[in-house]
Design an enzyme around this catalytic site. Structure first.
Site, PDB file in Angstrom:
ATOM      1  N   ARG A  86       6.991  29.391 -61.039  1.00 35.93           N
ATOM      2  CA  ARG A  86       5.911  28.362 -61.415  1.00 35.93           C
ATOM      3  C   ARG A  86       6.765  27.131 -61.748  1.00 35.93           C
ATOM      4  O   ARG A  86       8.064  27.169 -62.216  1.00 35.93           O
ATOM      5  CB  ARG A  86       5.190  28.745 -62.548  1.00 35.93           C
ATOM      6  CG  ARG A  86       5.914  29.347 -63.812  1.00 35.93           C
ATOM      7  CD  ARG A  86       5.146  29.167 -65.091  1.00 35.93           C
ATOM      8  NE  ARG A  86       4.001  29.735 -65.272  1.00 35.93           N
ATOM      9  CZ  ARG A  86       3.387  30.810 -65.603  1.00 35.93           C
ATOM     10  NH1 ARG A  86       4.473  31.555 -66.149  1.00 35.93           N
ATOM     11  NH2 ARG A  86       2.110  31.308 -65.656  1.00 35.93           N
ATOM     12  N   THR A  87       6.343  25.948 -61.714  1.00 41.24           N
ATOM     13  CA  THR A  87       7.224  24.810 -62.327  1.00 41.24           C
ATOM     14  C   THR A  87       6.536  24.819 -63.754  1.00 41.24           C
ATOM     15  O   THR A  87       5.528  24.659 -64.121  1.00 41.24           O
ATOM     16  CB  THR A  87       6.595  23.747 -61.561  1.00 41.24           C
ATOM     17  OG1 THR A  87       7.101  23.863 -60.253  1.00 41.24           O
ATOM     18  CG2 THR A  87       7.194  22.376 -62.142  1.00 41.24           C
ATOM     19  N   HIS A  88       7.523  24.673 -64.575  1.00 43.17           N
ATOM     20  CA  HIS A  88       7.383  24.483 -66.082  1.00 43.17           C
ATOM     21  C   HIS A  88       7.358  23.105 -66.570  1.00 43.17           C
ATOM     22  O   HIS A  88       8.067  22.139 -66.199  1.00 43.17           O
ATOM     23  CB  HIS A  88       8.465  25.291 -66.993  1.00 43.17           C
ATOM     24  CG  HIS A  88       8.714  26.669 -66.579  1.00 43.17           C
ATOM     25  ND1 HIS A  88       9.042  27.264 -65.541  1.00 43.17           N
ATOM     26  CD2 HIS A  88       7.900  27.854 -67.223  1.00 43.17           C
ATOM     27  CE1 HIS A  88       8.956  28.635 -65.656  1.00 43.17           C
ATOM     28  NE2 HIS A  88       8.181  28.915 -66.601  1.00 43.17           N
ATOM     29  N   GLU A 187      11.064  27.741 -80.605  1.00 41.94           N
ATOM     30  CA  GLU A 187      10.406  27.260 -81.920  1.00 41.94           C
ATOM     31  C   GLU A 187      11.429  27.514 -83.197  1.00 41.94           C
ATOM     32  O   GLU A 187      12.304  28.213 -82.919  1.00 41.94           O
ATOM     33  CB  GLU A 187       9.180  27.749 -82.233  1.00 41.94           C
ATOM     34  CG  GLU A 187       7.979  27.563 -81.149  1.00 41.94           C
ATOM     35  CD  GLU A 187       8.432  28.410 -79.826  1.00 41.94           C
ATOM     36  OE1 GLU A 187       8.131  27.556 -78.769  1.00 41.94           O
ATOM     37  OE2 GLU A 187       8.760  29.411 -79.596  1.00 41.94           O
ATOM     38  N   ASN A 229       9.803  39.142 -77.151  1.00 42.34           N
ATOM     39  CA  ASN A 229      10.599  39.052 -78.140  1.00 42.34           C
ATOM     40  C   ASN A 229       9.791  38.746 -79.449  1.00 42.34           C
ATOM     41  O   ASN A 229       8.743  38.117 -79.321  1.00 42.34           O
ATOM     42  CB  ASN A 229      11.655  37.784 -77.906  1.00 42.34           C
ATOM     43  CG  ASN A 229      10.895  36.487 -77.862  1.00 42.34           C
ATOM     44  OD1 ASN A 229      10.646  36.506 -76.502  1.00 42.34           O
ATOM     45  ND2 ASN A 229      10.734  35.667 -78.703  1.00 42.34           N
TER      46      ASN A 229
HETATM   47  O1  LIG Z   1       7.215  31.161 -66.899  1.00 42.89           O
HETATM   48  P1  LIG Z   1       7.138  31.750 -68.527  1.00 42.89           P
HETATM   49  O2  LIG Z   1       6.258  30.953 -69.363  1.00 42.89           O
HETATM   50  O3  LIG Z   1       6.811  33.271 -68.550  1.00 42.89           O
HETATM   51  O4  LIG Z   1       8.536  31.366 -68.911  1.00 42.89           O
HETATM   52  C1  LIG Z   1       8.890  31.984 -70.310  1.00 42.89           C
HETATM   53  C2  LIG Z   1       8.815  30.537 -71.154  1.00 42.89           C
HETATM   54  C3  LIG Z   1      10.076  29.832 -70.564  1.00 42.89           C
HETATM   55  O5  LIG Z   1      10.160  29.353 -69.520  1.00 42.89           O
HETATM   56  C4  LIG Z   1      10.992  30.949 -70.720  1.00 42.89           C
HETATM   57  C5  LIG Z   1      11.667  31.017 -72.118  1.00 42.89           C
HETATM   58  O6  LIG Z   1      12.595  32.187 -72.244  1.00 42.89           O
HETATM   59  O7  LIG Z   1      10.208  32.092 -70.645  1.00 42.89           O
HETATM   60  N1  GUN Z   2       7.922  29.080 -76.527  1.00 46.56           N
HETATM   61  C1  GUN Z   2       8.319  30.163 -76.477  1.00 46.56           C
HETATM   62  N2  GUN Z   2       8.556  30.692 -75.229  1.00 46.56           N
HETATM   63  C2  GUN Z   2       8.743  31.993 -74.987  1.00 46.56           C
HETATM   64  N3  GUN Z   2       9.260  32.763 -73.837  1.00 46.56           N
HETATM   65  C3  GUN Z   2       9.583  33.814 -74.085  1.00 46.56           C
HETATM   66  N4  GUN Z   2       9.934  34.075 -75.418  1.00 46.56           N
HETATM   67  C4  GUN Z   2       9.649  32.873 -75.892  1.00 46.56           C
HETATM   68  C5  GUN Z   2       9.337  32.241 -77.394  1.00 46.56           C
HETATM   69  O1  GUN Z   2       9.690  33.094 -78.290  1.00 46.56           O
HETATM   70  N5  GUN Z   2       8.668  31.098 -77.403  1.00 46.56           N
END
Ligand SMILES: O=P(O)(O)O[C@@H]1C[C@H](O)[C@@H](CO)O1
Ligand code: GUN
Length: 266
Positions: A86-88, A187, A229
């Site tokens: 995905r694009t974040h 965060e 986590n």
């Molecule tokens: O694509 P997602 O939202 O699963 O990825 C999570 C959010 C950040 O992109 C990354 C941080 O570890 O994981």
């Molecule tokens: N914002 C946010 N994204 C995550 N993606 C995986 N772990 C986390 C987290 O602790 N915070």
């Protein structure tokens, strides 16, 4: 060209490259979910996202820059359009780029979309590898994929029907409110305290903007988080992306099994 026209163009390219006229369900794989995709069955087409208009290469470890067409369910009757990345929002390409995959899925015919992600959990009982259904979201990005007087309703955005279906498949599944931060930083403990105070259970950096665009496109939405986590400050341990990917790998079998049993019934 408007973002919607670009999505139509991307869908036309996908029809050409996959040989599939219409897909039924889309699945976006979040961080840590890639290994789970293997359980969904053989793809009949596996396309580089960069070969499809409007998509960019995967920019985050744990995401594959591939788009696959996978027949699922009895006789492969449910055609799944699987986005390996995905694009974040934090990549800075703009909100239209973030939701391009969603709009492309709708233009390709999908009536429903499964948005998965890896995220932090605020409940100590949610150890890394715990799947949680998204019941609702809080969008802290301050952004929207919608422009103008486009007043889209978001009540029941995360389909009660699909959440019920998931619980039939896996009765013990918990639900929670997912909070999207802009990222890419994680965060602070104080921000996690704020999330708790405003009713959030999960913290991530994706999904909410995609869900809004999916609702605008009329697709039914299922949000599935994988807690990778404990959110910042709860365990006192520092956060890192490798931990996110490790949790995904460890949970791959369970996540893949869940998706394989849910997707054909959507
Ligand atoms: O694509 P997602 O939202 O699963 O990825 C999570 C959010 C950040 O992109 C990354 C941080 O570890 O994981
Ligand atoms: N914002 C946010 N994204 C995550 N993606 C995986 N772990 C986390 C987290 O602790 N915070």
């Amino acid at each position: 060209m408007t973002p919607y026209e670009q999505a139509e163009q991307a869908a036309a390219t996908l029809r050409e490259l996959t040989g599939v006229e219409r897909h039924d369900v889309a699945l976006v794989l979040g961080s840590g979910w890639l290994p789970a995709a293997e359980a969904l069955g053989e793809a009949t087409a596996d396309v580089a996202s960069t070969d499809v208009p409007g998509f960019s290469a995967a920019a985050v470890a744990g995401h594959s820059g591939r788009i696959r067409s996978v027949p699922t369910g009895p006789e492969g009757a449910t055609r799944l359009l699987l986005f390996g990345s995905r694009t974040h929002y934090y990549e800075g390409r703009g909100v239209d780029a973030v939701v391009h995959g969603v709009r492309t899925a709708a233009a390709a015919g999908c009536r429903a979309i499964v948005l998965t992600n890896g995220c932090g959990g605020l409940r100590e009982t949610w150890s890394p590898g715990t799947p949680v259904l998204i019941r609702d979201h809080i969008n802290l990005t301050g952004a929207s994929p919608l422009v103008g007087a486009n007043f889209v309703d978001l009540t029941d955005l995360y389909s009660p029907r699909l959440r019920e279906l998931c619980r039939e498949v896996e009765p013990g599944l918990d639900e929670g409110v997912y909070v999207q931060f802009p990222g890419p930083h994680y965060e602070t403990p104080a921000e996690i305290g704020m999330v708790r105070a405003i009713g959030g259970d999960l913290v991530g950096m994706s999904t909410t903007l995609e869900a809004i665009a999916a609702r605008e496109a009329g697709m039914e939405v299922l949000g599935l988080s994988l807690v990778t986590n404990l959110a910042a400050g709860i365990s006192g341990a520092p956060l890192d992306h490798t931990e996110v990917l490790e949790a995904g790998r460890a949970a791959a079998q369970r996540m893949g099994d869940l998706l394989a049993r849910v997707v054909p019934r959507i």
